[in-house]
Design a protein around this motif. Structure first.
Motif, PDB file in Angstrom:
ATOM      1  N   UNK A 197     -10.499   1.288  -2.109  1.00  0.00           N
ATOM      2  CA  UNK A 197      -9.767   1.348  -3.367  1.00  0.00           C
ATOM      3  C   UNK A 197      -9.123   0.032  -3.709  1.00  0.00           C
ATOM      4  N   UNK A 198      -9.001  -0.860  -2.735  1.00  0.00           N
ATOM      5  CA  UNK A 198      -8.370  -2.148  -3.003  1.00  0.00           C
ATOM      6  C   UNK A 198      -9.270  -3.007  -3.870  1.00  0.00           C
ATOM      7  N   UNK A 199     -10.591  -2.836  -3.754  1.00  0.00           N
ATOM      8  CA  UNK A 199     -11.477  -3.788  -4.421  1.00  0.00           C
ATOM      9  C   UNK A 199     -12.606  -3.180  -5.228  1.00  0.00           C
ATOM     10  N   UNK A 249       0.831  -1.205   0.000  1.00  0.00           N
ATOM     11  CA  UNK A 249       0.000   0.000   0.000  1.00  0.00           C
ATOM     12  C   UNK A 249       0.866   1.257   0.000  1.00  0.00           C
ATOM     13  N   UNK A 250       1.992   1.223   0.717  1.00  0.00           N
ATOM     14  CA  UNK A 250       2.859   2.402   0.780  1.00  0.00           C
ATOM     15  C   UNK A 250       3.469   2.722  -0.582  1.00  0.00           C
ATOM     16  N   UNK A 251       3.805   1.673  -1.363  1.00  0.00           N
ATOM     17  CA  UNK A 251       4.351   1.893  -2.707  1.00  0.00           C
ATOM     18  C   UNK A 251       3.299   2.528  -3.612  1.00  0.00           C
ATOM     19  N   UNK A 252       2.075   1.976  -3.565  1.00  0.00           N
ATOM     20  CA  UNK A 252       0.987   2.520  -4.381  1.00  0.00           C
ATOM     21  C   UNK A 252       0.688   3.963  -3.984  1.00  0.00           C
ATOM     22  N   UNK A 253       0.710   4.217  -2.679  1.00  0.00           N
ATOM     23  CA  UNK A 253       0.409   5.557  -2.168  1.00  0.00           C
ATOM     24  C   UNK A 253       1.481   6.563  -2.570  1.00  0.00           C
ATOM     25  N   UNK A 254       2.758   6.234  -2.337  1.00  0.00           N
ATOM     26  CA  UNK A 254       3.836   7.201  -2.508  1.00  0.00           C
ATOM     27  C   UNK A 254       4.209   7.405  -3.973  1.00  0.00           C
ATOM     28  N   UNK A 255       4.296   6.309  -4.721  1.00  0.00           N
ATOM     29  CA  UNK A 255       4.718   6.428  -6.113  1.00  0.00           C
ATOM     30  C   UNK A 255       3.526   6.508  -7.080  1.00  0.00           C
ATOM     31  N   UNK A 256       2.410   5.892  -6.709  1.00  0.00           N
ATOM     32  CA  UNK A 256       1.233   5.941  -7.577  1.00  0.00           C
ATOM     33  C   UNK A 256       0.327   7.115  -7.296  1.00  0.00           C
ATOM     34  N   UNK A 257       0.439   7.688  -6.087  1.00  0.00           N
ATOM     35  CA  UNK A 257      -0.373   8.853  -5.751  1.00  0.00           C
ATOM     36  C   UNK A 257      -1.807   8.537  -5.379  1.00  0.00           C
ATOM     37  N   UNK A 262      -5.785   4.669  -0.556  1.00  0.00           N
ATOM     38  CA  UNK A 262      -5.425   3.325  -0.109  1.00  0.00           C
ATOM     39  C   UNK A 262      -5.095   3.276   1.383  1.00  0.00           C
ATOM     40  N   UNK A 263      -4.734   4.420   1.973  1.00  0.00           N
ATOM     41  CA  UNK A 263      -4.426   4.386   3.411  1.00  0.00           C
ATOM     42  C   UNK A 263      -5.637   4.708   4.289  1.00  0.00           C
ATOM     43  N   UNK A 264      -6.758   5.065   3.696  1.00  0.00           N
ATOM     44  CA  UNK A 264      -7.930   5.421   4.496  1.00  0.00           C
ATOM     45  C   UNK A 264      -8.383   4.295   5.435  1.00  0.00           C
ATOM     46  N   UNK A 265      -8.452   3.021   4.973  1.00  0.00           N
ATOM     47  CA  UNK A 265      -8.882   1.967   5.901  1.00  0.00           C
ATOM     48  C   UNK A 265      -7.951   1.807   7.092  1.00  0.00           C
ATOM     49  N   UNK A 266      -6.664   2.080   6.910  1.00  0.00           N
ATOM     50  CA  UNK A 266      -5.718   1.952   8.021  1.00  0.00           C
ATOM     51  C   UNK A 266      -6.006   2.994   9.100  1.00  0.00           C
ATOM     52  N   UNK A 267      -6.391   4.185   8.683  1.00  0.00           N
ATOM     53  CA  UNK A 267      -6.747   5.225   9.647  1.00  0.00           C
ATOM     54  C   UNK A 267      -8.051   4.884  10.353  1.00  0.00           C
TER      55      UNK A 267
END
Length: 630
Positions: A364-366, A248-256, A260-265
């Protein structure tokens, strides 16, 4: 209830604002890159090429916004009138880029022409349609351009200057970091695009004109706060959350893709403090070091941010420092939250479901719901679309309409050609090969791709999602009438147009046979046959369950004399793009008069057992009786 309605209204308004800007982000980036490359302080100073910068920001970008805003309201016609009116605010306030003005007059002009069209609908004499349409668009658009020049442009210019002064005041007072108190929670509520492109981008572009860059472009787009959360889960998380955080961090940081991090929060609501403080620290760093971007960064990835950073070493340093500081602060606080709080393996699934319940959409994952802002309990219209809007889409709409009725849902299901998808369609269903065209036509809808219009599992999934979001039954007055039988429309399907035990070597041979039958029966002109072949080349008319429904293109509708069908039984099958077709319904549709029969055929053919019986029919009378008996 009132608060919920206000929330939905705000969300829709925000999404509408961002929808005027988002499709044109490529143009903004092009302008930002040309600015960064060729202005006197750019990478490759060039006075001649730098002359592109002014006209693009003054004319091109506002006109694109005005056209897009108009098109959202009233399709192509609304877009054209919206662009005409936008020219009025541009010329009426030449010293200020009219992005906000375009957002006002584009939709307003489209709304007025839409109301005009409704008033004159059905009242124009045959042969005068083009004359009335063209002159009404010209007169209304011209009048609004004059009004915009005289009043709206100067008013928006004054309002824009007030907003810029307000932002400057926040900067001078050192209060700009406080905006993270609103921006970071708004992102979790899926208002990120609305905040960024609907509010911050127009003001930021005004700042760019004066200072060459704007810090506002990084208030929402900074990936640091979300990256800090994901890094903390990578180290201190447990179970599925920890395993998925690295990807998720790769998709977030490089894909913008920040969503994708909303569920973690949501998994740990205390992490809202992490992203808020991370965002505030990032903004503080930007203000302190003089960072900013020359154009919007969309998506908010490190790649996009680097691309639109002005060519200045200190600005690069400031932007990267802001991302690093935001990431560090968010990471430290997130680590404390995770280390001091209880974690269980099921947290990730629980958080995802929580988000679906909150927003009526998948993560966003699914799912695509994340990018559309669609909520299940807000769905009013589902549109099936195909190239011509007369065949496969009509059958698919019939089947889903039946399922919607059985589920007791108050949702309208229609079909149309892709070029005529209405702007208010919330869900659009197309064959897989046509989905991209549909997305280009109406990017803000929730798009579903199917490869089998007759028995796609996507229908049941959609019904389940809608049932989870709404419990409103159809009123008795809205009951969908029973589909007419073939006998009630006996001029559309005659026994002489039904053929059994046919053999074809190729699908083209089969389609030309069906077309020749339609021509001979007086349903179409000869040119329609070639249009049937052309339609098949775009995407297969195979529907599933051994059934194909070849028909012409949208342009070929003018070659249709009257609605009619031919049914061709091919017991040994003929190949339609790798699919064995044994029952062919050749279609010619005019003014929608064929849709009731097509709906009946769709319902019949949705069950393989019914299709098998028709394939095994021994006589024309038996085949027609089987169709009509259902």
């Amino acid at each position: 209830m009132a608060q919920s309605k206000v929330k939905v209204a705000v969300q829709k308004f925000g999404n509408f604002l961002s929808s005027m800007v988002m499709p044109n982000i490529g143009a903004f980036i092009a302008w930002g890159l040309i600015t960064a490359l060729f202005i006197p302080d750019g990478f490759f100073p060039n006075e001649s090429l730098a002359s592109l910068v002014g006209p693009m920001v003054t004319y091109l970008l506002p006109l694109l916004i005005g056209y897009t805003g108009g098109k959202l309201i009233h399709d192509q016609r609304g877009g054209v009138v919206g662009a005409i009116a936008t020219m009025g605010v541009i010329v009426g306030a030449p010293d200020t880029p009219m992005f906000l003005g375009a957002m006002v007059v584009g939709p307003l002009a489209a709304f007025l022409i839409k109301r005009f069209d409704k008033v004159i609908e059905g009242k124009i004499r045959s042969g005068f349609e083009m004359l009335v349409n063209n002159f009404s668009a010209g007169i209304i658009g011209g009048a609004l351009a004059v009004l915009a020049f005289l009043g709206i442009g100067p008013a928006v210019q004054s309002f824009t200057q007030v907003l810029v002064v307000g932002v400057d005041w926040l900067l001078d007072m050192g209060l700009l970091p406080l905006t993270s108190l609103l921006i970071e929670p708004a992102k979790i509520l899926f208002l990120n695009n609305a905040v960024n492109h609907g509010v911050l981008t127009p003001i930021g572009l005004e700042q760019v004109q004066n200072a060459g860059r704007s810090v506002l472009f990084l208030l929402e787009a900074n990936p640091g706060p979300g990256l800090g959360v994901l890094l903390a889960f990578m180290i201190f998380g447990k179970g599925m959350a920890r395993q998925s955080a690295s990807g998720a961090s790769i998709i977030h940081f490089f894909g913008g893709i920040h969503e994708i991090y909303f569920p973690y929060v949501l998994m740990k609501p205390m992490l809202l403090i992490s992203v808020i403080l991370g965002g505030m620290s990032g903004v503080f760093t930007l203000v302190l070091l003089g960072g900013g971007l020359g154009a919007p960064a969309s998506p908010g990835s490190i790649i996009a941010i680097t691309a639109v950073t002005p060519p200045n070493g200190m600005v690069y340093f400031a932007n990267y420092a802001a991302i690093f500081v935001a990431t560090s602060v968010s990471f430290i606080i997130s680590a404390i939250v995770l280390k001091t709080g209880k974690q269980v393996d099921e947290d990730m699934d629980v958080a995802t479901k929580k988000m679906e319940q909150m927003k009526g959409k998948k993560s966003s994952v699914s799912s695509q719901f994340i990018s559309t802002g669609l909520q299940a309990d807000q769905v009013n219209k589902i549109v099936f679309a195909c190239d011509a809007g007369m065949g496969s889409s009509a059958m698919g709409a019939s089947l889903l309409r039946k399922k919607v009725k059985e589920a007791g849902l108050d949702v309208k299901v229609t079909n149309t050609a892709i070029s005529n998808i209405p702007a208010d369609a919330e869900i659009v269903i197309t064959q897989e090969e046509l989905t991209q065209r549909a997305q280009n036509k109406i990017p803000n809808a929730y798009h579903i791709s199917v490869d089998n219009f007759l028995s796609s599992p996507e229908y049941d999934k959609l019904i389940e999602n809608l049932q989870n979001g709404t419990s409103t039954d159809q009123s008795e007055g809205d009951e969908i009438s029973e589909e007419p039988t073939i006998e009630e429309n006996n001029d559309m399907l005659l026994e002489e147009n039904i053929f059994i035990n046919q053999e074809f070597k190729t699908k083209e041979e089969a389609i030309r046979f069906a077309g020749a039958v339609l021509v001979k029966a007086g349903y179409v002109e000869e040119s329609y046959v070639d249009a049937m072949i052309e339609r098949e080349e775009m995407t297969s008319t195979y529907m599933g369950n051994n059934v194909a429904i070849p028909h012409g293109t949208e342009e070929a509708k003018k070659a249709v004399i009257k609605s009619g069908f031919t049914v061709i039984q091919v017991p040994n099958g003929v190949d339609f793009n790798g699919e064995e077709t044994k029952l062919i319904f050749g279609i010619a549709g005019k003014d929608g008069t064929h849709l009731d029969i097509l709906s009946s055929i769709a319902v019949i053919c949705s069950e393989q057992e019914n299709v098998d019986r028709m394939i095994q029919a021994k006589t024309v009378k038996e085949l027609k009786a089987l169709i009509n008996s259902k």
